[in-house]
Design a protein around this motif. Structure first.
Motif, PDB file in Angstrom:
ATOM      1  N   THR A 110      44.537 -30.708  18.768  1.00 37.50           N
ATOM      2  CA  THR A 110      43.359 -30.760  17.918  1.00 37.50           C
ATOM      3  C   THR A 110      43.781 -31.011  16.480  1.00 37.50           C
ATOM      4  OG1 THR A 110      42.278 -29.188  19.378  1.00 37.50           O
ATOM      5  CG2 THR A 110      41.310 -29.479  17.204  1.00 37.50           C
ATOM      6  N   VAL A 111      43.066 -31.909  15.809  1.00 40.09           N
ATOM      7  CA  VAL A 111      43.309 -32.215  14.402  1.00 40.09           C
ATOM      8  C   VAL A 111      41.980 -32.185  13.651  1.00 40.09           C
ATOM      9  CG1 VAL A 111      45.363 -33.625  14.843  1.00 40.09           C
ATOM     10  CG2 VAL A 111      43.111 -34.701  14.819  1.00 40.09           C
ATOM     11  N   MET A 112      42.049 -32.116  12.333  1.00 39.65           N
ATOM     12  CA  MET A 112      40.818 -32.173  11.537  1.00 39.65           C
ATOM     13  C   MET A 112      40.201 -33.555  11.674  1.00 39.65           C
ATOM     14  SD  MET A 112      41.125 -30.078   7.987  1.00 39.65           S
ATOM     15  CE  MET A 112      42.628 -30.781   7.407  1.00 39.65           C
ATOM     16  N   ALA A 113      38.901 -33.592  11.855  1.00 44.92           N
ATOM     17  CA  ALA A 113      38.190 -34.858  11.985  1.00 44.92           C
ATOM     18  C   ALA A 113      37.726 -35.329  10.608  1.00 44.92           C
ATOM     19  CB  ALA A 113      36.987 -34.678  12.908  1.00 44.92           C
ATOM     20  N   GLY A 114      37.438 -36.592  10.519  1.00 43.08           N
ATOM     21  CA  GLY A 114      36.879 -37.132   9.280  1.00 43.08           C
ATOM     22  C   GLY A 114      37.938 -37.531   8.279  1.00 43.08           C
ATOM     23  N   LYS A 115      37.496 -37.645   7.037  1.00 43.69           N
ATOM     24  CA  LYS A 115      38.382 -38.086   5.963  1.00 43.69           C
ATOM     25  C   LYS A 115      39.377 -37.002   5.586  1.00 43.69           C
ATOM     26  CE  LYS A 115      35.074 -41.265   3.954  1.00 43.69           C
ATOM     27  NZ  LYS A 115      34.364 -41.672   2.759  1.00 43.69           N
ATOM     28  N   LYS A 116      40.429 -37.410   4.901  1.00 43.60           N
ATOM     29  CA  LYS A 116      41.446 -36.489   4.432  1.00 43.60           C
ATOM     30  C   LYS A 116      40.820 -35.490   3.460  1.00 43.60           C
ATOM     31  CE  LYS A 116      45.360 -38.528   3.451  1.00 43.60           C
ATOM     32  NZ  LYS A 116      46.470 -39.179   2.732  1.00 43.60           N
ATOM     33  N   PRO A 117      41.098 -34.195   3.610  1.00 43.00           N
ATOM     34  CA  PRO A 117      40.482 -33.199   2.715  1.00 43.00           C
ATOM     35  C   PRO A 117      41.010 -33.304   1.287  1.00 43.00           C
ATOM     36  CG  PRO A 117      42.099 -32.156   4.127  1.00 43.00           C
ATOM     37  CD  PRO A 117      41.975 -33.573   4.589  1.00 43.00           C
ATOM     38  N   VAL A 118      40.199 -32.850   0.363  1.00 44.64           N
ATOM     39  CA  VAL A 118      40.578 -32.808  -1.053  1.00 44.64           C
ATOM     40  C   VAL A 118      40.522 -31.351  -1.511  1.00 44.64           C
ATOM     41  CG1 VAL A 118      39.959 -33.517  -3.394  1.00 44.64           C
ATOM     42  CG2 VAL A 118      39.668 -35.107  -1.486  1.00 44.64           C
ATOM     43  N   ILE A 119      41.575 -30.911  -2.144  1.00 46.91           N
ATOM     44  CA  ILE A 119      41.613 -29.579  -2.741  1.00 46.91           C
ATOM     45  C   ILE A 119      41.226 -29.763  -4.199  1.00 46.91           C
ATOM     46  CG2 ILE A 119      43.076 -27.619  -3.330  1.00 46.91           C
ATOM     47  CD1 ILE A 119      44.826 -28.522  -0.881  1.00 46.91           C
ATOM     48  N   LEU A 120      40.176 -29.094  -4.608  1.00 46.74           N
ATOM     49  CA  LEU A 120      39.659 -29.256  -5.956  1.00 46.74           C
ATOM     50  C   LEU A 120      39.581 -27.890  -6.630  1.00 46.74           C
ATOM     51  CD1 LEU A 120      38.569 -31.560  -7.723  1.00 46.74           C
ATOM     52  CD2 LEU A 120      36.313 -31.034  -6.858  1.00 46.74           C
ATOM     53  N   PRO A 121      40.684 -27.469  -7.280  1.00 44.72           N
ATOM     54  CA  PRO A 121      40.686 -26.134  -7.877  1.00 44.72           C
ATOM     55  C   PRO A 121      39.785 -26.062  -9.100  1.00 44.72           C
ATOM     56  CG  PRO A 121      42.676 -27.300  -8.505  1.00 44.72           C
ATOM     57  CD  PRO A 121      41.940 -28.174  -7.520  1.00 44.72           C
ATOM     58  N   ILE A 122      39.154 -24.933  -9.260  1.00 51.26           N
ATOM     59  CA  ILE A 122      38.386 -24.689 -10.472  1.00 51.26           C
ATOM     60  C   ILE A 122      39.381 -24.168 -11.488  1.00 51.26           C
ATOM     61  CG2 ILE A 122      36.549 -23.318 -11.521  1.00 51.26           C
ATOM     62  CD1 ILE A 122      35.103 -23.537  -8.838  1.00 51.26           C
ATOM     63  N   LEU A 123      39.459 -24.892 -12.585  1.00 46.59           N
ATOM     64  CA  LEU A 123      40.542 -24.652 -13.528  1.00 46.59           C
ATOM     65  C   LEU A 123      40.659 -23.219 -13.957  1.00 46.59           C
ATOM     66  CD1 LEU A 123      40.460 -27.930 -15.572  1.00 46.59           C
ATOM     67  CD2 LEU A 123      41.956 -27.295 -13.725  1.00 46.59           C
ATOM     68  N   ARG A 124      41.676 -22.888 -14.174  1.00 46.81           N
ATOM     69  CA  ARG A 124      42.628 -21.875 -14.496  1.00 46.81           C
ATOM     70  C   ARG A 124      42.949 -21.026 -13.295  1.00 46.81           C
ATOM     71  NH1 ARG A 124      42.752 -17.298 -18.438  1.00 46.81           N
ATOM     72  NH2 ARG A 124      44.890 -16.771 -18.283  1.00 46.81           N
ATOM     73  N   ALA A 125      42.046 -20.218 -12.789  1.00 47.45           N
ATOM     74  CA  ALA A 125      42.380 -19.339 -11.668  1.00 47.45           C
ATOM     75  C   ALA A 125      42.693 -20.137 -10.406  1.00 47.45           C
ATOM     76  CB  ALA A 125      41.237 -18.364 -11.409  1.00 47.45           C
ATOM     77  N   GLY A 126      42.007 -21.239 -10.201  1.00 49.92           N
ATOM     78  CA  GLY A 126      42.188 -22.004  -8.978  1.00 49.92           C
ATOM     79  C   GLY A 126      43.500 -22.751  -8.889  1.00 49.92           C
ATOM     80  N   ILE A 127      44.106 -23.066 -10.017  1.00 51.84           N
ATOM     81  CA  ILE A 127      45.349 -23.828  -9.998  1.00 51.84           C
ATOM     82  C   ILE A 127      46.452 -23.064  -9.267  1.00 51.84           C
ATOM     83  CG2 ILE A 127      47.201 -24.735 -11.459  1.00 51.84           C
ATOM     84  CD1 ILE A 127      45.057 -25.650 -13.393  1.00 51.84           C
ATOM     85  N   GLY A 128      46.494 -21.762  -9.425  1.00 50.70           N
ATOM     86  CA  GLY A 128      47.500 -20.959  -8.752  1.00 50.70           C
ATOM     87  C   GLY A 128      47.322 -20.902  -7.248  1.00 50.70           C
ATOM     88  N   MET A 129      46.182 -21.349  -6.754  1.00 55.21           N
ATOM     89  CA  MET A 129      45.899 -21.297  -5.327  1.00 55.21           C
ATOM     90  C   MET A 129      46.192 -22.620  -4.610  1.00 55.21           C
ATOM     91  SD  MET A 129      42.340 -19.192  -5.632  1.00 55.21           S
ATOM     92  CE  MET A 129      42.290 -18.492  -3.998  1.00 55.21           C
ATOM     93  N   VAL A 130      46.446 -23.664  -5.351  1.00 55.07           N
ATOM     94  CA  VAL A 130      46.634 -24.989  -4.762  1.00 55.07           C
ATOM     95  C   VAL A 130      47.787 -24.999  -3.765  1.00 55.07           C
ATOM     96  CG1 VAL A 130      47.283 -27.384  -5.263  1.00 55.07           C
ATOM     97  CG2 VAL A 130      45.566 -26.242  -6.656  1.00 55.07           C
TER      98      VAL A 130
END
Length: 89
Positions: A51-71
């Motif tokens: 099983t693989v993810m269907a559809g287009k390649k996912p995009v990780i879009l961090p919400i700046l500052r706190a989200g960058i550490g989660m990328v």
């Protein structure tokens, strides 16, 4: 983990490790309901259905500052994902 993350006495290295660990848990939960498709891959011995993810390649879009550490945690789970940034003025 959250208590250590919020503790003002937590060293920076430990803080970053905790963010990474918590992100892995979060990424797993966020992606568990994404659409999937079945595909066949060839192994050295035989073909194998997986099983693989269907559809287009996912995009990780961090919400700046706190989200960058989660990328990095998200990329560890989805290494082929693209990373985007939104700049606001």
């Amino acid at each position: 983990k959250m208590a250590l993350l919020r503790d003002k006495n937590t060293p920076t290295k430990t803080f970053k490790e905790l963010v990474h660990e918590i992100t892995l848990f979060l990424a797993y939960e966020v992606t568990k309901d994404l659409p999937t498709a079945t595909t066949t891959v060839e192994t050295p011995l035989e073909s194998f259905e997986t099983t693989v993810m269907a559809g287009k390649k996912p995009v990780i879009l961090p919400i700046l500052r706190a989200g960058i550490g989660m990328v990095e945690g998200f990329l560890q789970l989805m290494p082929a994902a693209r990373v985007g940034h939104i700049g606001l003025y």
